[in-house]
Design a protein around this motif. Structure first.
Motif, PDB file in Angstrom:
ATOM      1  N   ALA A 140     -18.833   4.697  13.569  1.00 49.80           N
ATOM      2  CA  ALA A 140     -17.758   3.722  12.845  1.00 49.80           C
ATOM      3  C   ALA A 140     -17.628   3.988  11.703  1.00 49.80           C
ATOM      4  CB  ALA A 140     -18.270   2.119  12.866  1.00 49.80           C
ATOM      5  N   GLU A 141     -18.354   4.553  10.791  1.00 51.25           N
ATOM      6  CA  GLU A 141     -18.162   4.949   9.357  1.00 51.25           C
ATOM      7  C   GLU A 141     -17.214   6.151   9.499  1.00 51.25           C
ATOM      8  OE1 GLU A 141     -18.189   4.483   5.429  1.00 51.25           O
ATOM      9  OE2 GLU A 141     -18.594   2.894   6.851  1.00 51.25           O
ATOM     10  N   LEU A 142     -17.816   7.084  10.320  1.00 57.48           N
ATOM     11  CA  LEU A 142     -17.141   8.516  10.604  1.00 57.48           C
ATOM     12  C   LEU A 142     -15.815   8.416  10.985  1.00 57.48           C
ATOM     13  CD1 LEU A 142     -18.040  11.555  10.093  1.00 57.48           C
ATOM     14  CD2 LEU A 142     -18.592  11.522  12.587  1.00 57.48           C
ATOM     15  N   GLY A 143     -15.510   7.398  11.764  1.00 57.27           N
ATOM     16  CA  GLY A 143     -14.039   7.232  12.060  1.00 57.27           C
ATOM     17  C   GLY A 143     -13.222   6.594  11.242  1.00 57.27           C
ATOM     18  N   ARG A 144     -13.460   6.467  10.205  1.00 53.23           N
ATOM     19  CA  ARG A 144     -12.654   6.061   9.025  1.00 53.23           C
ATOM     20  C   ARG A 144     -12.090   7.360   8.546  1.00 53.23           C
ATOM     21  NH1 ARG A 144     -15.694   3.432   4.537  1.00 53.23           N
ATOM     22  NH2 ARG A 144     -13.411   2.698   3.881  1.00 53.23           N
ATOM     23  N   TYR A 145     -12.735   8.509   8.751  1.00 52.63           N
ATOM     24  CA  TYR A 145     -12.252   9.734   8.072  1.00 52.63           C
ATOM     25  C   TYR A 145     -11.308  10.504   9.177  1.00 52.63           C
ATOM     26  CZ  TYR A 145     -15.370   8.139   4.420  1.00 52.63           C
ATOM     27  OH  TYR A 145     -15.892   7.492   3.515  1.00 52.63           O
ATOM     28  N   ARG A 146     -11.083  10.174  10.083  1.00 51.73           N
ATOM     29  CA  ARG A 146     -10.198  11.072  11.206  1.00 51.73           C
ATOM     30  C   ARG A 146      -9.401  10.048  12.081  1.00 51.73           C
ATOM     31  NH1 ARG A 146     -11.357  10.571  16.446  1.00 51.73           N
ATOM     32  NH2 ARG A 146     -10.710  12.995  16.946  1.00 51.73           N
ATOM     33  N   ARG A 147      -8.080  10.622  12.452  1.00 48.45           N
ATOM     34  CA  ARG A 147      -7.189   9.575  13.064  1.00 48.45           C
ATOM     35  C   ARG A 147      -7.540   9.624  14.501  1.00 48.45           C
ATOM     36  NH1 ARG A 147      -2.824   7.977  10.960  1.00 48.45           N
ATOM     37  NH2 ARG A 147      -2.139   8.853   9.043  1.00 48.45           N
ATOM     38  N   GLY A 148      -6.983   8.315  15.241  1.00 52.88           N
ATOM     39  CA  GLY A 148      -7.451   8.258  16.314  1.00 52.88           C
ATOM     40  C   GLY A 148      -8.879   7.338  16.724  1.00 52.88           C
ATOM     41  N   TYR A 149      -9.164   7.534  17.964  1.00 48.91           N
ATOM     42  CA  TYR A 149     -10.302   6.399  18.036  1.00 48.91           C
ATOM     43  C   TYR A 149     -11.587   7.270  18.501  1.00 48.91           C
ATOM     44  CZ  TYR A 149     -13.490   3.522  21.220  1.00 48.91           C
ATOM     45  OH  TYR A 149     -14.475   2.963  21.658  1.00 48.91           O
ATOM     46  N   LEU A 150     -12.733   6.840  17.599  1.00 56.53           N
ATOM     47  CA  LEU A 150     -14.126   7.477  17.907  1.00 56.53           C
ATOM     48  C   LEU A 150     -15.067   6.357  18.168  1.00 56.53           C
ATOM     49  CD1 LEU A 150     -15.740  10.083  17.254  1.00 56.53           C
ATOM     50  CD2 LEU A 150     -16.009   9.244  14.976  1.00 56.53           C
ATOM     51  N   GLY A 151     -15.530   6.426  19.430  1.00 55.43           N
ATOM     52  CA  GLY A 151     -16.461   5.391  19.844  1.00 55.43           C
ATOM     53  C   GLY A 151     -17.904   5.876  20.139  1.00 55.43           C
ATOM     54  N   ALA A 208       0.829  -1.145  -0.075  1.00 57.26           N
ATOM     55  CA  ALA A 208      -0.035  -0.030  -0.052  1.00 57.26           C
ATOM     56  C   ALA A 208       0.748   1.233   0.043  1.00 57.26           C
ATOM     57  CB  ALA A 208      -0.806   0.030   1.244  1.00 57.26           C
ATOM     58  N   LEU A 209       2.035   1.248   0.786  1.00 64.91           N
ATOM     59  CA  LEU A 209       2.793   2.526   0.796  1.00 64.91           C
ATOM     60  C   LEU A 209       3.536   2.644  -0.557  1.00 64.91           C
ATOM     61  CD1 LEU A 209       4.985   1.912   3.963  1.00 64.91           C
ATOM     62  CD2 LEU A 209       3.130   3.642   3.558  1.00 64.91           C
ATOM     63  N   ASN A 210       3.656   1.746  -1.668  1.00 63.92           N
ATOM     64  CA  ASN A 210       4.510   1.812  -2.785  1.00 63.92           C
ATOM     65  C   ASN A 210       3.326   2.040  -3.791  1.00 63.92           C
ATOM     66  OD1 ASN A 210       6.723   2.206  -4.180  1.00 63.92           O
ATOM     67  ND2 ASN A 210       6.998  -0.143  -4.525  1.00 63.92           N
ATOM     68  N   ALA A 211       2.186   1.825  -3.572  1.00 57.84           N
ATOM     69  CA  ALA A 211       0.913   1.665  -4.498  1.00 57.84           C
ATOM     70  C   ALA A 211       0.853   2.980  -5.391  1.00 57.84           C
ATOM     71  CB  ALA A 211      -0.405   1.661  -3.912  1.00 57.84           C
ATOM     72  N   GLN A 212       0.587   2.811  -6.554  1.00 55.44           N
ATOM     73  CA  GLN A 212       0.476   3.840  -7.630  1.00 55.44           C
ATOM     74  C   GLN A 212      -0.429   4.945  -7.221  1.00 55.44           C
ATOM     75  OE1 GLN A 212      -0.766   2.447 -11.436  1.00 55.44           O
ATOM     76  NE2 GLN A 212      -0.537   4.343 -12.590  1.00 55.44           N
ATOM     77  N   TYR A 213      -1.807   4.679  -6.675  1.00 62.88           N
ATOM     78  CA  TYR A 213      -2.577   5.624  -6.230  1.00 62.88           C
ATOM     79  C   TYR A 213      -2.705   5.569  -4.636  1.00 62.88           C
ATOM     80  CZ  TYR A 213      -3.357   5.786 -11.225  1.00 62.88           C
ATOM     81  OH  TYR A 213      -3.315   5.737 -12.633  1.00 62.88           O
ATOM     82  N   ARG A 214      -3.045   6.505  -3.857  1.00 63.26           N
ATOM     83  CA  ARG A 214      -3.173   6.549  -2.612  1.00 63.26           C
ATOM     84  C   ARG A 214      -3.674   7.743  -1.900  1.00 63.26           C
ATOM     85  NH1 ARG A 214       2.407   5.879  -3.609  1.00 63.26           N
ATOM     86  NH2 ARG A 214       2.931   8.180  -2.847  1.00 63.26           N
ATOM     87  N   THR A 215      -4.382   7.569  -1.151  1.00 65.45           N
ATOM     88  CA  THR A 215      -5.226   8.556   0.021  1.00 65.45           C
ATOM     89  C   THR A 215      -4.824   8.298   1.311  1.00 65.45           C
ATOM     90  OG1 THR A 215      -7.090   7.317   0.421  1.00 65.45           O
ATOM     91  CG2 THR A 215      -6.886   9.006  -1.754  1.00 65.45           C
ATOM     92  N   ASN A 275     -11.150   6.151  -1.638  1.00 67.08           N
ATOM     93  CA  ASN A 275     -11.911   6.539  -0.363  1.00 67.08           C
ATOM     94  C   ASN A 275     -10.663   6.754   0.605  1.00 67.08           C
ATOM     95  OD1 ASN A 275     -13.789   7.338   1.479  1.00 67.08           O
ATOM     96  ND2 ASN A 275     -14.896   5.508   1.510  1.00 67.08           N
ATOM     97  N   THR A 276     -11.119   7.247   1.864  1.00 64.14           N
ATOM     98  CA  THR A 276     -10.202   7.393   3.047  1.00 64.14           C
ATOM     99  C   THR A 276      -8.970   6.259   3.206  1.00 64.14           C
ATOM    100  OG1 THR A 276      -9.959   7.969   5.088  1.00 64.14           O
ATOM    101  CG2 THR A 276     -11.894   6.703   4.474  1.00 64.14           C
ATOM    102  N   ALA A 277      -7.796   6.784   3.465  1.00 60.99           N
ATOM    103  CA  ALA A 277      -7.006   5.700   3.623  1.00 60.99           C
ATOM    104  C   ALA A 277      -6.981   4.594   2.610  1.00 60.99           C
ATOM    105  CB  ALA A 277      -6.955   5.226   4.981  1.00 60.99           C
ATOM    106  N   SER A 278      -6.752   4.818   1.325  1.00 59.47           N
ATOM    107  CA  SER A 278      -6.950   3.683   0.395  1.00 59.47           C
ATOM    108  C   SER A 278      -5.725   3.634  -0.335  1.00 59.47           C
ATOM    109  CB  SER A 278      -8.086   3.852  -0.443  1.00 59.47           C
ATOM    110  OG  SER A 278      -9.139   3.614   0.598  1.00 59.47           O
ATOM    111  N   ALA A 279      -5.319   2.366  -0.950  1.00 60.53           N
ATOM    112  CA  ALA A 279      -4.293   2.283  -1.925  1.00 60.53           C
ATOM    113  C   ALA A 279      -4.403   1.301  -3.061  1.00 60.53           C
ATOM    114  CB  ALA A 279      -3.063   1.855  -1.033  1.00 60.53           C
ATOM    115  N   ALA A 280      -4.290   1.515  -4.356  1.00 54.02           N
ATOM    116  CA  ALA A 280      -4.459   0.534  -5.511  1.00 54.02           C
ATOM    117  C   ALA A 280      -3.419   0.904  -6.476  1.00 54.02           C
ATOM    118  CB  ALA A 280      -5.947   0.807  -5.859  1.00 54.02           C
ATOM    119  N   ASP A 281      -3.353  -0.284  -7.362  1.00 49.26           N
ATOM    120  CA  ASP A 281      -2.430  -0.200  -8.604  1.00 49.26           C
ATOM    121  C   ASP A 281      -3.383  -0.329  -9.785  1.00 49.26           C
ATOM    122  OD1 ASP A 281       0.197   0.343  -7.721  1.00 49.26           O
ATOM    123  OD2 ASP A 281       0.174  -1.439  -6.635  1.00 49.26           O
ATOM    124  N   ALA A 282      -3.140   0.208 -10.799  1.00 47.15           N
ATOM    125  CA  ALA A 282      -3.591  -0.368 -12.212  1.00 47.15           C
ATOM    126  C   ALA A 282      -2.536  -0.621 -12.991  1.00 47.15           C
ATOM    127  CB  ALA A 282      -4.409   1.055 -12.613  1.00 47.15           C
TER     128      ALA A 282
END
Length: 346
Positions: free
Chosen positions: A281-292, A127-134, A153-160
């Motif tokens: 839980a879904e909102l927590g994907r868009y911020r760093r840390g813990y959201l409970g 993922a760190l070396n992927a062509q596309y990253r967020t 989407n948030t915190a994602s990584a992909a190659d084409a």
């Protein structure tokens, strides 16, 4: 004083958690975060540390909660995003050497509980070396070589990877949406998305693929997609308006889907009767840390449109419209709890 409290890691003085031992409750997690806030204070004395250690030894759930808090804190102390950005801005041999260094650091995160296996480490480095990253909280729109559109989407990584016979997208982390374009090559090359659990072949379509803890979620908005698990599972054709979970050995029965599941591509969340704990839980994907979310308010239902560019504003809106309060124990540990009995939203 450093944020990462390495000097009193419980693993140095307590036996490790055993398989099947108690998992942390919401209350356990809250107490662990409160202890973390106390102990990071320079004025915290030996008496406070003794009380913390007594609390830690009382229950396996307490130890598991403390490990969770340490893991979340490690996200800020072990692998700072600025370091990752500097590594990935290198080129050529320097970049490859730097990524190897990050791979070594990633094994350190494994010890802290962030990564659990050599396969997860390999996926992390890919993922760190992927062509596309967020990064966390970011989304991205990319046009591929054939004219197809790829959203991340948030915190994602992909190659084409396009060849003379195949149009291939590999998802390493997070979630993507693809709007396929007609291939001008003759014969037309199939467009597939590969994940560890299997392959999805697009049949003139728009669809989402999301990696979760143990499964992959496929959501088909237009057209059809053929899912072929990488293990013993039977291939299954998924029609528009359906979503399925699958792993290497099985594809679950389809469930309904709708356009709201792609709202993130427009920087929105659009719950329609969603439970509050699922929304948090879904909102927590868009911020760093813990959201409970506290169990007492978990079943409250939400509808509406929430812009993802201001998470604090969303939390303030929840306080104003629901019988809840937002509690910030640490900058990176935030929970949504029941409001005081005499407090009601206007």
């Amino acid at each position: 004083m450093q944020d990462n409290l390495q000097f009193h890691r419980p693993s140095e003085n307590l036996p490790p958690l055993q398989p099947g031992e108690a998992q942390p409750s919401f209350s356990d997690l809250q107490q662990a975060a409160e202890w973390f806030a106390v102990l990071r204070d320079e004025d915290a004395g030996e008496a406070a540390r003794r009380r913390w250690r007594q609390w830690l030894e009382e229950d396996g759930g307490h130890r598991a909660a403390w490990q969770r808090v340490e893991t979340v804190n490690a996200e800020f102390g072990v692998m700072p995003e600025a370091l990752t950005h500097r590594v990935l801005s290198q080129s050529g041999l320097r970049r490859r050497k730097a990524i190897k260094t990050l791979a070594w650091l990633a094994t350190g995160v494994t010890v802290a509980g962030g990564l659990g296996s050599s396969r997860e480490v390999r996926d992390y480095v890919a993922a760190l070396n992927a062509q596309y990253r967020t990064g966390v909280g970011q989304t991205s729109r990319q046009q591929l070589a054939d004219g197809s559109i790829l959203w991340l989407n948030t915190a994602s990584a992909a190659d084409a990877e396009f060849s003379d016979v195949l149009r291939r997208v590999v998802l390493h982390r997070g979630e993507i949406m693809i709007q396929t374009a007609h291939d001008n090559r003759q014969p037309a090359r199939p467009l597939v998305v590969d994940v560890a659990a299997g392959r999805m072949q697009a049949l003139g379509t728009r669809f989402l693929v999301r990696l979760e803890d143990n499964d992959t979620m496929l959501t088909v908005l237009e057209g059809r997609v053929m899912v072929t698990p990488s293990g013993k599972g039977t291939p299954q054709l998924v029609e528009a308006g359906s979503r399925v979970r699958f792993d290497e050995d099985r594809v679950e029965a389809p469930a309904p889907s709708d356009e709201s599941m792609a709202a993130w591509s427009r920087q929105l969340l659009m719950p329609d009767g969603m439970r509050l704990d699922e929304f948090i839980a879904e909102l927590g994907r868009y911020r760093r840390g813990y959201l409970g979310c506290a169990p007492e308010v978990a079943s409250l239902r939400l509808v509406g449109v929430y812009p993802l560019n201001d998470i604090d504003r969303i939390l303030n809106t929840l306080e104003a419209t629901l019988p809840v309060k937002v509690r910030r124990i640490l900058p990176w540990w935030v929970t949504v709890e029941a409001a005081a009995p005499d407090r009601h939203p206007e």
